[in-house]
Design a protein around this motif. Structure first.
Motif, PDB file in Angstrom:
ATOM      1  N   ASN A  92      37.816  -9.080  -5.915  1.00 32.62           N
ATOM      2  CA  ASN A  92      38.546  -7.928  -6.467  1.00 32.62           C
ATOM      3  C   ASN A  92      37.611  -6.749  -6.687  1.00 32.62           C
ATOM      4  O   ASN A  92      37.947  -5.604  -6.375  1.00 32.62           O
ATOM      5  CB  ASN A  92      39.199  -8.285  -7.801  1.00 32.62           C
ATOM      6  CG  ASN A  92      40.550  -8.967  -7.609  1.00 32.62           C
ATOM      7  OD1 ASN A  92      41.058  -8.998  -6.491  1.00 32.62           O
ATOM      8  ND2 ASN A  92      41.099  -9.494  -8.681  1.00 32.62           N
ATOM      9  N   LYS A  96      36.989  -5.186  -3.538  1.00 30.47           N
ATOM     10  CA  LYS A  96      38.227  -4.587  -3.016  1.00 30.47           C
ATOM     11  C   LYS A  96      38.578  -3.284  -3.734  1.00 30.47           C
ATOM     12  O   LYS A  96      39.029  -2.325  -3.112  1.00 30.47           O
ATOM     13  CB  LYS A  96      39.357  -5.610  -3.178  1.00 30.47           C
ATOM     14  CG  LYS A  96      40.675  -5.187  -2.599  1.00 30.47           C
ATOM     15  CD  LYS A  96      41.575  -6.389  -2.309  1.00 30.47           C
ATOM     16  CE  LYS A  96      42.222  -6.938  -3.565  1.00 30.47           C
ATOM     17  NZ  LYS A  96      43.192  -7.990  -3.281  1.00 30.47           N
ATOM     18  N   TYR A  97      38.363  -3.258  -5.057  1.00 30.31           N
ATOM     19  CA  TYR A  97      38.790  -2.087  -5.831  1.00 30.31           C
ATOM     20  C   TYR A  97      37.646  -1.115  -6.137  1.00 30.31           C
ATOM     21  O   TYR A  97      37.742  -0.322  -7.058  1.00 30.31           O
ATOM     22  CB  TYR A  97      39.491  -2.533  -7.124  1.00 30.31           C
ATOM     23  CG  TYR A  97      40.760  -3.313  -6.835  1.00 30.31           C
ATOM     24  CD1 TYR A  97      41.899  -2.645  -6.367  1.00 30.31           C
ATOM     25  CD2 TYR A  97      40.809  -4.695  -6.980  1.00 30.31           C
ATOM     26  CE1 TYR A  97      43.056  -3.350  -6.065  1.00 30.31           C
ATOM     27  CE2 TYR A  97      41.963  -5.404  -6.694  1.00 30.31           C
ATOM     28  CZ  TYR A  97      43.083  -4.736  -6.227  1.00 30.31           C
ATOM     29  OH  TYR A  97      44.231  -5.423  -5.926  1.00 30.31           O
ATOM     30  N   ASP A 157      32.058  -3.749 -12.029  1.00 30.90           N
ATOM     31  CA  ASP A 157      32.087  -2.857 -10.868  1.00 30.90           C
ATOM     32  C   ASP A 157      32.191  -1.405 -11.310  1.00 30.90           C
ATOM     33  O   ASP A 157      32.456  -1.132 -12.486  1.00 30.90           O
ATOM     34  CB  ASP A 157      33.232  -3.220  -9.918  1.00 30.90           C
ATOM     35  CG  ASP A 157      34.596  -2.994 -10.519  1.00 30.90           C
ATOM     36  OD1 ASP A 157      34.862  -1.878 -11.000  1.00 30.90           O
ATOM     37  OD2 ASP A 157      35.419  -3.955 -10.533  1.00 30.90           O
ATOM     38  N   ILE A 206      41.247   0.234 -14.368  1.00 25.94           N
ATOM     39  CA  ILE A 206      42.632  -0.211 -14.616  1.00 25.94           C
ATOM     40  C   ILE A 206      43.160   0.556 -15.826  1.00 25.94           C
ATOM     41  O   ILE A 206      42.501   0.596 -16.865  1.00 25.94           O
ATOM     42  CB  ILE A 206      42.673  -1.726 -14.918  1.00 25.94           C
ATOM     43  CG1 ILE A 206      42.077  -2.506 -13.730  1.00 25.94           C
ATOM     44  CG2 ILE A 206      44.082  -2.217 -15.208  1.00 25.94           C
ATOM     45  CD1 ILE A 206      41.538  -3.853 -14.108  1.00 25.94           C
ATOM     46  N   ILE A 242      47.965  -7.463 -15.838  1.00 24.27           N
ATOM     47  CA  ILE A 242      47.412  -7.863 -14.535  1.00 24.27           C
ATOM     48  C   ILE A 242      47.089  -9.359 -14.456  1.00 24.27           C
ATOM     49  O   ILE A 242      46.941  -9.899 -13.364  1.00 24.27           O
ATOM     50  CB  ILE A 242      46.133  -7.055 -14.172  1.00 24.27           C
ATOM     51  CG1 ILE A 242      45.147  -7.095 -15.335  1.00 24.27           C
ATOM     52  CG2 ILE A 242      46.467  -5.638 -13.756  1.00 24.27           C
ATOM     53  CD1 ILE A 242      43.767  -6.607 -14.942  1.00 24.27           C
ATOM     54  N   ILE A 291      51.587  -9.414 -10.668  1.00 24.28           N
ATOM     55  CA  ILE A 291      51.510  -8.100 -11.304  1.00 24.28           C
ATOM     56  C   ILE A 291      50.281  -7.376 -10.776  1.00 24.28           C
ATOM     57  O   ILE A 291      49.184  -7.924 -10.739  1.00 24.28           O
ATOM     58  CB  ILE A 291      51.405  -8.216 -12.844  1.00 24.28           C
ATOM     59  CG1 ILE A 291      52.626  -8.938 -13.405  1.00 24.28           C
ATOM     60  CG2 ILE A 291      51.207  -6.851 -13.477  1.00 24.28           C
ATOM     61  CD1 ILE A 291      53.879  -8.123 -13.507  1.00 24.28           C
ATOM     62  N   GLN A 292      50.511  -6.129 -10.388  1.00 24.12           N
ATOM     63  CA  GLN A 292      49.400  -5.302  -9.940  1.00 24.12           C
ATOM     64  C   GLN A 292      49.341  -4.072 -10.830  1.00 24.12           C
ATOM     65  O   GLN A 292      50.365  -3.634 -11.342  1.00 24.12           O
ATOM     66  CB  GLN A 292      49.613  -4.899  -8.482  1.00 24.12           C
ATOM     67  CG  GLN A 292      49.665  -6.146  -7.603  1.00 24.12           C
ATOM     68  CD  GLN A 292      49.848  -5.854  -6.144  1.00 24.12           C
ATOM     69  OE1 GLN A 292      50.615  -4.966  -5.791  1.00 24.12           O
ATOM     70  NE2 GLN A 292      49.178  -6.602  -5.303  1.00 24.12           N
ATOM     71  N   ALA A 293      48.145  -3.553 -11.028  1.00 25.70           N
ATOM     72  CA  ALA A 293      48.003  -2.339 -11.835  1.00 25.70           C
ATOM     73  C   ALA A 293      48.627  -1.183 -11.045  1.00 25.70           C
ATOM     74  O   ALA A 293      48.894  -1.301  -9.854  1.00 25.70           O
ATOM     75  CB  ALA A 293      46.539  -2.073 -12.119  1.00 25.70           C
ATOM     76  N   GLY A 315      47.095  -7.188  -1.561  1.00 29.25           N
ATOM     77  CA  GLY A 315      46.947  -8.332  -2.472  1.00 29.25           C
ATOM     78  C   GLY A 315      48.302  -8.751  -2.973  1.00 29.25           C
ATOM     79  O   GLY A 315      49.238  -7.950  -3.004  1.00 29.25           O
ATOM     80  N   ALA A 316      48.412 -10.016  -3.339  1.00 27.98           N
ATOM     81  CA  ALA A 316      49.701 -10.544  -3.762  1.00 27.98           C
ATOM     82  C   ALA A 316      49.852 -10.508  -5.278  1.00 27.98           C
ATOM     83  O   ALA A 316      50.916 -10.796  -5.810  1.00 27.98           O
ATOM     84  CB  ALA A 316      49.847 -11.973  -3.260  1.00 27.98           C
ATOM     85  N   GLY A 317      48.749 -10.176  -5.987  1.00 25.97           N
ATOM     86  CA  GLY A 317      48.843 -10.164  -7.442  1.00 25.97           C
ATOM     87  C   GLY A 317      48.825 -11.563  -8.027  1.00 25.97           C
ATOM     88  O   GLY A 317      49.350 -11.790  -9.113  1.00 25.97           O
ATOM     89  N   GLY A 332      45.784 -13.641  -7.748  1.00 27.08           N
ATOM     90  CA  GLY A 332      44.403 -14.044  -8.005  1.00 27.08           C
ATOM     91  C   GLY A 332      44.071 -14.145  -9.483  1.00 27.08           C
ATOM     92  O   GLY A 332      43.540 -15.167  -9.943  1.00 27.08           O
ATOM     93  N   LEU A 333      44.396 -13.111 -10.255  1.00 27.57           N
ATOM     94  CA  LEU A 333      44.038 -13.125 -11.679  1.00 27.57           C
ATOM     95  C   LEU A 333      44.866 -14.143 -12.460  1.00 27.57           C
ATOM     96  O   LEU A 333      44.370 -14.750 -13.408  1.00 27.57           O
ATOM     97  CB  LEU A 333      44.210 -11.725 -12.287  1.00 27.57           C
ATOM     98  CG  LEU A 333      43.135 -10.702 -11.895  1.00 27.57           C
ATOM     99  CD1 LEU A 333      43.404  -9.363 -12.557  1.00 27.57           C
ATOM    100  CD2 LEU A 333      41.743 -11.197 -12.295  1.00 27.57           C
ATOM    101  N   SER A 357      35.367  -1.423 -13.924  1.00 23.57           N
ATOM    102  CA  SER A 357      35.892  -2.509 -14.763  1.00 23.57           C
ATOM    103  C   SER A 357      34.837  -3.588 -14.921  1.00 23.57           C
ATOM    104  O   SER A 357      34.015  -3.794 -14.030  1.00 23.57           O
ATOM    105  CB  SER A 357      37.099  -3.169 -14.088  1.00 23.57           C
ATOM    106  OG  SER A 357      37.972  -2.201 -13.575  1.00 23.57           O
ATOM    107  N   PHE A 374      35.137  -7.647 -15.838  1.00 26.06           N
ATOM    108  CA  PHE A 374      35.914  -8.826 -16.224  1.00 26.06           C
ATOM    109  C   PHE A 374      34.969  -9.812 -16.882  1.00 26.06           C
ATOM    110  O   PHE A 374      33.846 -10.019 -16.418  1.00 26.06           O
ATOM    111  CB  PHE A 374      36.562  -9.462 -14.983  1.00 26.06           C
ATOM    112  CG  PHE A 374      37.789  -8.719 -14.527  1.00 26.06           C
ATOM    113  CD1 PHE A 374      37.680  -7.591 -13.716  1.00 26.06           C
ATOM    114  CD2 PHE A 374      39.045  -9.136 -14.916  1.00 26.06           C
ATOM    115  CE1 PHE A 374      38.813  -6.894 -13.298  1.00 26.06           C
ATOM    116  CE2 PHE A 374      40.180  -8.450 -14.501  1.00 26.06           C
ATOM    117  CZ  PHE A 374      40.061  -7.321 -13.694  1.00 26.06           C
TER     118      PHE A 374
END
Ligand code: ADP
Length: 504
Positions: A406, A409-410, A437, A442, A450, A455-457, A467-469, A471-472, A496, A498
Motif C-alpha cells: 500500500n 501504491k499510494y 510513507d 488519508i 479503511i 472500504i477505500q479512502a 485495489g479491492a479494499g 487488504g487492510l 501515512s 501504519f
C-alpha cells in the motif's frame, strides 16, 4: 304479615293450660308457628341446643328452674334468639331487670292479647338484626378481599395524595425498588431513586402538573440501592381514597421485556446489516474480478491482429500479465476474508526471526520501489539474536506485505520506511511495527473506515491505484488474531504511518 316459614317457638312453662292459652292467642293473632313445649331445665337446654329456635317464650316462676337462669343461658349461648317473658306476676323491678339482662319483651298473662304482636315484633327485629349482621360480615369480607387483591397484586401499587405525598404502597411496589417499607421509600429523595435522565423527566412532569397538565402514562428508569437499573411502566389514575381525591399509580417492571425488545431489534439490525454487507460483498467481488478479466480478454483479442508491432505485442502481454496477477491477488484476498469470516482461519505459531522477515521484504520490494523512484529503508531495533517472536510467521509476513505494498501504491514521491521497535506496557512486552510513507495520506474522517472490508479512502484517481479494499481488513483481522492492535496516523498530502503491535 306473611312469613316465609312458620316461626319456631320454644315455650318454657310448667302449666299445660297456659301453654294452650299461648298457642290459642298466637293462632288468634294469625301467627304461623311451630311449637315446642318444655317444663324443665334439661329439656329446655336440649331443645335449645338441638333445634333451630326462632324465639323463646318463658314463664318467670317455675317449680325446679327459673326464668332468669333460662334467660342467662340463652343469652350466653344464643344471643340472637329473642327471649320474651310470659308471666302471671312480674313486678316492675323484675321486668326492668330482665330487660337489662337481655330479655326482649315481657307479656303479662292477664294481658295476653299483646302476645301475638310482641312475638311478631321480636321475631322481625331479630331477623332484621341477623340480616344487618350478615350484610356487615359480607362487607367486611369483600373489604378484606379488595385489600388482599391490592396488597398481593403482582403490579406495584402506590397511592399518592393530591399534594404528592405517598400514603400507601403494596409489596410488589417495594420489591421493584427493593425498599423495605413505605417510610424508607418516602425518606429516599427522588434524585436517588431515578437515573439522572429520568430525574430530569420527573422534574418536567412535576412542572407540567403544576400547570394543570397531568401526565398519566410514562416510563421510569429507577436505580436500586445496589446500582441496578430497572425500567418501569407507570399508569396514573385519579381515584377516591377515603372519599378524598388521590392518585393510584400502577408500576409494572418491564426491564426484562425491554431487554428482550432491545436484543431483538439489535439482532434484526445485525441480520439486515449482514444481508446488506453480503449483497455489497458480492457486488464488489464481481466488479473486482470483472475489471482485470476484461483487461485480459480485451488485450488477448488485440494480440490476434496480424500487423501488430513487437513493442505493442510486448505491451499487451505485459498488461495481460499484470491483470492476471491482480486477479490472482484478488482471489487470494477473497479466499482469506471468507476464511476469516467463517472462522476457519487458524493461527499457527512458531519462533520467528523478525529481522529475517524484514530483510526478506526489503529485498522483495526494493526493485518495485526503485522503479517508482522511491527510497526504501528498514529499521530493525533489536540485534538478530534477540529479534525472536513466538507468532504466526505467515500472517506477520502477510500484514507487512500488505502495508508495504500500500505504501508503495499510494506514494508518488519520497520514501518508504518500515521496521519495528520494542515497547513495554505495564503488563506486556510487544514489538511495535510501523510502515511509513510520504504518500497521498488519508483524510482524518476515513482513517478508521479503511480497516473495514471493501472500504477505500476518498481518493481521486481510484482506478490508477487499483485495489479491492480488502487488504487492510485482512491485516486487521490477522493482527487481532495474533493479539495485537492496528492503527494509522496520517495527514493528507504528507503521508501515512501504519502501526501494529504483536505481543512478545
Ligand atoms: P486497497 O486494495 O484499496 O488498497 P486496502 O484495504 O489495503 O485496500 O486499503 C483501503 C484503503 O485505504 C485504500 O483504498 C486507500 O484509500 C487507503 N490506504 C491504505 N494504505 C494507504 C497508504 N499507505 N496511503 C494512503 N492511503 C492508503
Amino acid at each position: 304479615m306473611k312469613l316465609d316459614r312458620p316461626i319456631v317457638i320454644l315455650h318454657l312453662e310448667d302449666s299445660p293450660a297456659d301453654s294452650q292459652l299461648v298457642q290459642a292467642m298466637l293462632k288468634k293473632a294469625k301467627v304461623e308457628f311451630e311449637y315446642f313445649f318444655v317444663d324443665n331445665e334439661e329439656t329446655y337446654i336440649s331443645y335449645l341446643d338441638n333445634q333451630k329456635i326462632d324465639i323463646i317464650l318463658s314463664d318467670y316462676h317455675l317449680p325446679d328452674y327459673n326464668g332468669t337462669e333460662a334467660l342467662l343461658y340463652a343469652k350466653n349461648k344464643f344471643p340472637h334468639i329473642p327471649f320474651v317473658f310470659v308471666s302471671g306476676t312480674m313486678g316492675e323491678d323484675v321486668a326492668i331487670e330482665s330487660l337489662l339482662n337481655g330479655a326482649t319483651d315481657y307479656v303479662l298473662k292477664n294481658r295476653m292479647e299483646r302476645l301475638g304482636s310482641a312475638v311478631l315484633r321480636a321475631y322481625n327485629e331479630a331477623q332484621a338484626e341477623k340480616a344487618r349482621m350478615n350484610a356487615e360480615k359480607a362487607l367486611l369480607q369483600s373489604e378484606e378481599n379488595f385489600k388482599r387483591s391490592i396488597s398481593e397484586s403482582p403490579l406495584g401499587i402506590r397511592i399518592v395524595s393530591i399534594d404528592g405525598h405517598t400514603i400507601y404502597v403494596n409489596k410488589a411496589f417495594l420489591d421493584i425498588y427493593e425498599f423495605r417499607s413505605l417510610a424508607e421509600f418516602n425518606n429516599t429523595p427522588a434524585k436517588n431513586r431515578y437515573t439522572p435522565e429520568c430525574y430530569i423527566q420527573h422534574q418536567e412532569r412535576k412542572a407540567k402538573r403544576k400547570n394543570g397538565q397531568d401526565v398519566f402514562e410514562y416510563e421510569l428508569s429507577i436505580v436500586r440501592s445496589n446500582g441496578d437499573i430497572r425500567h418501569v411502566k407507570v399508569s396514573r389514575k385519579e381515584i377516591l381514597w377515603n372519599r378524598v381525591k388521590h392518585f393510584q399509580v400502577i408500576n409494572m417492571d418491564i426491564t426484562d421485556q425491554k431487554k428482550l425488545t432491545f436484543d431483538l431489534i439489535a439482532a434484526k439490525e445485525r441480520a439486515e446489516e449482514s444481508d446488506r454487507l453480503k449483497s455489497a460483498f458480492l457486488a464488489n467481488i464481481s466488479h473486482e474480478i470483472r475489471t482485470p478479466m476484461n483487461g485480459i480478454l480485451g488485450f488477448a483479442e488485440l494480440l490476434k491482429e496480424n500487423d501488430l508491432s513487437s513493442e505493442l505485442q510486448q505491451e499487451y502481454i505485459g498488461i495481460i500479465e499484470t491483470s492476471g496477477a491482480r486477479l490472482l491477488n484478488i482471489i487470494n484476498e477473497i479466499v482469506d476474508i471468507s476464511k476469516i469470516e467463517s472462522g476457519q482461519m487458524k493461527v499457527s505459531k512458531s519462533q520467528t526471526n523478525v529481522n529475517e522477515q524484514i530483510d526478506y521484504l526489503f529485498q522483495f520490494f526494493k526493485t518495485e520501489a526503485t522503479e517508482r523512484k522511491l527510497e526504501i529503508s528498514v529499521k530493525k531495533s533489536l540485534p538478530n539474536k534477540e529479534a525472536i517472536l513466538l507468532t504466526d510467521r505467515e500472517k506477520l509476513l502477510s500484514i507487512l506485505t500488505n502495508l508495504v505494498k500500500n505504501a508503495i501504491k499510494y506514494t508518488d514521491l519520497g520514501f518508504i520506511e518500515f521496521g519495528y521497535i520494542p515497547v513495554q506496557t505495564l503488563n506486556e512486552k510487544s514489538l511495535q511495527f510501523f510502515v511509513k510513507d510520504t504518500g497521498i495520506g488519508i483524510p482524518a474522517h476515513r482513517q478508521e473506515a479503511i480497516f473495514e472490508r471493501f472500504i477505500q479512502a476518498d481518493i481521486v484517481d481510484k482506478m490508477a491505484r487499483q485495489g479491492a479494499g480488502l487488504g487492510l481488513a485482512i491485516s486487521k483481522a490477522y493482527v487481532e488474531m495474533l493479539g495485537g492492535k492496528i492503527w494509522v496516523e496520517s495527514k493528507e498530502g504528507k503521508g501515512s504511518t501504519f502501526y501494529f503491535t504483536i505481543p512478545n
